[in-house]
Motif scaffolding. Structure first.
Motif, PDB file in Angstrom:
ATOM      1  N   VAL A   1       0.858  -1.243  -0.358  1.00  0.00           N
ATOM      2  CA  VAL A   1      -0.063   0.203  -0.008  1.00  0.00           C
ATOM      3  C   VAL A   1       0.709   1.374   0.008  1.00  0.00           C
ATOM      4  O   VAL A   1       1.940   1.310   0.811  1.00  0.00           O
ATOM      5  N   ALA A   2       0.229   2.039  -0.932  1.00  0.00           N
ATOM      6  CA  ALA A   2       0.853   3.101  -0.981  1.00  0.00           C
ATOM      7  C   ALA A   2       0.062   4.922  -0.399  1.00  0.00           C
ATOM      8  O   ALA A   2      -0.946   4.787  -0.789  1.00  0.00           O
ATOM      9  N   VAL A   3       0.401   5.273   1.000  1.00  0.00           N
ATOM     10  CA  VAL A   3      -0.232   6.305   1.497  1.00  0.00           C
ATOM     11  C   VAL A   3       0.507   7.917   0.840  1.00  0.00           C
ATOM     12  O   VAL A   3       2.204   7.660   1.099  1.00  0.00           O
ATOM     13  N   PHE A   4      -0.131   9.027   1.267  1.00  0.00           N
ATOM     14  CA  PHE A   4       0.835  10.513   1.178  1.00  0.00           C
ATOM     15  C   PHE A   4       0.519  10.755   1.702  1.00  0.00           C
ATOM     16  O   PHE A   4      -0.858  11.871   1.774  1.00  0.00           O
ATOM     17  N   PRO A   5       0.795  11.408   3.380  1.00  0.00           N
ATOM     18  CA  PRO A   5      -0.008  12.007   3.981  1.00  0.00           C
ATOM     19  C   PRO A   5      -0.152  12.835   4.488  1.00  0.00           C
ATOM     20  O   PRO A   5      -0.741  13.219   5.579  1.00  0.00           O
ATOM     21  N   GLU A   6       0.692  13.951   3.582  1.00  0.00           N
ATOM     22  CA  GLU A   6       0.644  15.121   3.241  1.00  0.00           C
ATOM     23  C   GLU A   6      -0.748  15.536   2.914  1.00  0.00           C
ATOM     24  O   GLU A   6      -1.181  16.728   3.736  1.00  0.00           O
TER      25      GLU A   6
ATOM     26  N   LEU B   1       7.658  19.413   2.744  1.00  0.00           N
ATOM     27  CA  LEU B   1       6.900  18.074   3.441  1.00  0.00           C
ATOM     28  C   LEU B   1       6.169  18.814   4.480  1.00  0.00           C
ATOM     29  O   LEU B   1       6.110  19.543   5.472  1.00  0.00           O
ATOM     30  N   GLN B   2       4.959  18.622   3.973  1.00  0.00           N
ATOM     31  CA  GLN B   2       3.879  18.859   4.793  1.00  0.00           C
ATOM     32  C   GLN B   2       3.507  19.072   6.552  1.00  0.00           C
ATOM     33  O   GLN B   2       4.069  17.027   5.993  1.00  0.00           O
ATOM     34  N   ARG B   3       2.792  18.659   7.364  1.00  0.00           N
ATOM     35  CA  ARG B   3       2.600  17.927   8.304  1.00  0.00           C
ATOM     36  C   ARG B   3       1.974  16.514   7.915  1.00  0.00           C
ATOM     37  O   ARG B   3       1.262  16.558   6.347  1.00  0.00           O
ATOM     38  N   PHE B   4       1.918  15.951   8.472  1.00  0.00           N
ATOM     39  CA  PHE B   4       1.261  14.420   8.450  1.00  0.00           C
ATOM     40  C   PHE B   4       0.405  13.987   8.788  1.00  0.00           C
ATOM     41  O   PHE B   4       0.365  12.906   9.845  1.00  0.00           O
ATOM     42  N   GLY B   5      -0.041  14.496   8.901  1.00  0.00           N
ATOM     43  CA  GLY B   5      -2.002  14.054   9.166  1.00  0.00           C
ATOM     44  C   GLY B   5      -1.782  14.004  10.846  1.00  0.00           C
ATOM     45  O   GLY B   5      -0.887  14.589  11.739  1.00  0.00           O
ATOM     46  N   ARG B   6      -2.636  12.870  10.852  1.00  0.00           N
ATOM     47  CA  ARG B   6      -2.396  12.399  12.462  1.00  0.00           C
ATOM     48  C   ARG B   6      -2.145  11.050  12.547  1.00  0.00           C
ATOM     49  O   ARG B   6      -2.060  10.547  13.384  1.00  0.00           O
ATOM     50  N   GLY B   7      -1.193  10.792  11.688  1.00  0.00           N
ATOM     51  CA  GLY B   7      -0.440   9.687  11.963  1.00  0.00           C
ATOM     52  C   GLY B   7      -1.198   8.300  11.860  1.00  0.00           C
ATOM     53  O   GLY B   7      -0.698   7.478  12.302  1.00  0.00           O
ATOM     54  N   GLY B   8      -2.014   8.323  11.363  1.00  0.00           N
ATOM     55  CA  GLY B   8      -3.114   6.705  10.800  1.00  0.00           C
ATOM     56  C   GLY B   8      -2.125   5.810   9.354  1.00  0.00           C
ATOM     57  O   GLY B   8      -1.942   5.270  10.204  1.00  0.00           O
TER      58      GLY B   8
ATOM     59  N   VAL C   1       6.758   8.921  16.014  1.00  0.00           N
ATOM     60  CA  VAL C   1       7.425   8.286  15.185  1.00  0.00           C
ATOM     61  C   VAL C   1       6.461   8.563  13.860  1.00  0.00           C
ATOM     62  O   VAL C   1       7.298   8.892  12.596  1.00  0.00           O
ATOM     63  N   THR C   2       5.591   9.344  13.831  1.00  0.00           N
ATOM     64  CA  THR C   2       5.319  10.423  12.259  1.00  0.00           C
ATOM     65  C   THR C   2       5.885  11.048  12.147  1.00  0.00           C
ATOM     66  O   THR C   2       7.059  11.153  10.799  1.00  0.00           O
TER      67      THR C   2
ATOM     68  N   GLN D   1      12.024  13.743   4.408  1.00  0.00           N
ATOM     69  CA  GLN D   1      12.494  15.231   4.489  1.00  0.00           C
ATOM     70  C   GLN D   1      13.903  14.623   3.479  1.00  0.00           C
ATOM     71  O   GLN D   1      14.476  15.560   2.797  1.00  0.00           O
ATOM     72  N   SER D   2      14.748  14.439   4.326  1.00  0.00           N
ATOM     73  CA  SER D   2      16.418  13.924   4.077  1.00  0.00           C
ATOM     74  C   SER D   2      16.598  13.461   3.299  1.00  0.00           C
ATOM     75  O   SER D   2      17.062  13.900   2.152  1.00  0.00           O
TER      76      SER D   2
END
Lengths: 320, 270
Positions: free
Chosen positions: B138-143, B158-165, B252-253, B261-262
């Motif tokens: 599965v690929a997710v795009f948490p931004e 990179l923008q904030r990563f949601g709530r870590g789902g 962890v998120t 980002q790096s």
């Protein structure tokens, strides 16, 4: 089952009612089949009696309560509800929601504890948030901008669930059927799939799940036989895209842009061509409401026809 | 270079599926992907990967086999080209990868439908869990929407990563996290500005060097070269119960976000 059943089928002239009453009348462990409907059955069978009643009448609860008590009914199968939206919203509400309330009241007063309630996967609603397959545990939405048809379906099921929760010793099976197709049923989806030219909302193509009438009847029979309790999804495996379903049914789908489709729905309604149509019902063609049928499969029932096969036989396999 | 005929056949099949819907022989899986359409689209996807975007894929060989994999990637552009290309590159490495798209993209008319038929799935914890349990990557795009609505000047930030789902998902299913950097996607549809898209039911109407000036043709992505780079696979050893530990999940998120980002910083646009 060791004892003799005395069963009332409310809505006995529906397709499922006709089929189930015939099957029950042929069984040794069923002593009485009480058919309740507005219209009498076509043929006379042993063990089967008919009583005319109208669930939309205010006194229906007392009338049916007395009848169930007199006939010593132990199981009620509730099949008397609308299969399609109708223009008369207050009548629809009276039949689906208040009718179920009256019937549950009759069960309480007659001391009947076992209820089989025909619900529908429409209670989940066609919603963008729905996962690919909706399990029975999925929280039902409570949204006011839904079409009244869908709201009534949820409220009717709520009555059956209240009965299950409040009456001690209640044995209630709530069967959420996917839209049923087949030559002997008539409902909104059957009519839509049988259109020679069918409009669909351009740019979208949600997965659709149905159940063939023969599988629906087998599932109802199974639920009665096995004494199922709780909420059960009943649907065919392998949902298909709406446009694929239309083609399988022999229809030719053509795309209509959403704003145009809304305007057309409103126009057809207000001009009286399809008085039951409302733009909110278009969601049925835009978003999926496919139920997860794993629970019923694990209990031992699997629909024989997939959604594709059921739609292909939409005009075949009738009662005759 | 692929024969032109194959490309036009593939393009025709896709346009047909978007405009007229599915054929009578329906072979979609329970998430809506059509194997037949995928197979027919392969020449076009190959051409996009090899010729149009000249994708350089790094790190796919080092992926562990026999593990549940959860790709976590950056996102750019309203149209989900990145998920399409990532999915196809993974398929060429023998990984059946299902990108999860958030509602505003999944329900884009035509584009969302095609993405779904080609393998993308609506992002929801239930769908993701079922896919991983069925053995799919599965690929997710948490931004989320923040990813594709950032302007060109903020590219690869990179923008904030949601709530870590996705971290909860990895903890619950035991999936390994694959940090994924997609570089080049920002250049293919540089977002210069946003117009109100409410009338069309879109989150916004993108303004790019070619859109809306050239009409629908302006939606064709520019042929910038892409690099898809995978970082070392992360194993979360906290156990399934940790999924309910909010502070841990958020920590962890953030760690995963910094990894990506790096990875992005090390991968210069070509």
């Amino acid at each position: 089952m060791d004892r003799e059943h005395r069963v009332a089928i409310v809505g006995s002239q529906s397709f499922l009612g006709r089929g189930l009453s015939r099957r029950l009348a042929a069984r040794d462990d069923v002593a009485r089949v009480l058919c309740v409907d507005l219209r009498p059955p076509e043929e006379v069978l042993p063990k089967r009696i008919f009583h005319r009643a109208d669930l939309t009448r205010p006194a229906a609860d007392r009338e049916l309560g007395d009848l169930f008590a007199d006939e010593r009914i132990d199981t009620v199968v509730h099949l008397a509800m609308l299969d399609s939206p109708m223009a008369n919203l207050s009548y629809a509400h009276e039949l689906d929601v208040i009718g179920t309330l009256r019937l549950c009241t009759a069960l309480r007063s007659a001391g009947v504890s076992r209820l089989l309630f025909r619900s529908t996967t429409l209670v989940y609603g066609p919603r963008p948030q729905n996962p690919a397959e909706l399990p029975e545990s999925w929280p039902l939405p409570s949204v006011d901008d839904d079409a009244p048809f869908l709201r009534d379906k949820r409220a009717a099921e709520e009555q059956a669930r209240r009965f299950a929760a409040e009456v001690s010793g209640a044995e209630v099976a709530i069967l959420r059927f996917a839209p049923t197709v087949g030559p002997d049923v008539s409902n909104w989806l059957q009519s839509y799939l049988c259109l020679p030219l069918a409009p669909f909302v351009a740019g979208v193509d949600p997965l659709l799940q149905v159940i063939h009438q023969s599988d629906a009847l087998d599932a109802l029979d199974f639920a009665f036989r096995e004494g199922l309790q709780g909420v059960w999804n009943v649907g065919a495996p392998q949902a298909v895209p709406l446009t694929g379903a239309l083609r399988l049914a022999g229809s030719r789908p053509f795309p209509v842009a959403l704003p145009l489709a809304r305007a057309a729905a409103e126009g057809l309604r207000s001009l009286g061509f399809v008085p039951a149509l409302s733009p909110a019902l278009l969601d049925l063609l835009r978003y999926p409401f496919v139920a997860d049928t794993r629970k019923l499969r694990e209990a031992g029932f699997t629909a024989r026809l997939t959604t594709g096969e059921a739609v292909r036989r939409i005009r075949e396999g009738g009662e005759a | 270079m692929k024969p032109k005929r194959e490309l036009t056949t593939a393009a025709k099949a896709l346009v047909q599926a978007a405009l007229l819907g599915s054929e009578a022989e329906t072979d979609v899986d329970r998430f809506g992907a059509s194997l037949a359409l995928r197979r027919r689209a392969v020449p076009l996807l190959d051409w996009l990967v090899d010729t149009w975007f000249r994708v350089r894929a790094e790190g796919f060989e080092e992926l562990p086999s026999g593990e549940r994999l959860l790709f976590v990637a950056n996102r750019a552009g309203l149209l989900p080209w990145d998920s399409l290309i990532l999915g196809h590159v993974a398929a060429r490495h023998g990984i059946s990868l299902r990108p999860l798209l958030e509602d505003s993209v999944y329900y884009l008319p035509y584009a969302g439908l095609l993405a779904n038929r080609l393998g993308a799935v609506r992002a929801s914890p239930e769908n993701a869990t079922h896919l991983l349990e069925a053995g799919e990557a599965v690929a997710v795009f948490p931004e989320g929407a923040r990813g594709y609505s950032k302007l060109y000047r903020d590219r690869y930030r990179l923008q904030r990563f949601g709530r870590g789902g996705f971290v909860r998902l990895a903890l619950r299913t035991g999936a390994r996290i694959v940090p994924t950097a997609i570089v080049g996607s920002e250049e293919t549809m540089p977002l210069l500005g946003k117009l109100d898209g409410g009338l069309l039911g879109l989150p916004f109407l993108p303004v790019t060097p070619t859109f809306p000036w050239l009409g629908p043709i302006g939606l064709v992505p520019l042929p910038a070269p892409w690099t898809i780079r995978l970082g070392p696979v992360l194993r979360l050893e906290h156990g399934a119960e940790a999924a309910d530990d909010d502070p841990l999940v958020l920590r962890v998120t953030e760690e995963v976000r910094e990894h990506i980002q790096s990875l992005l910083a090390d991968t210069r646009p070509r």
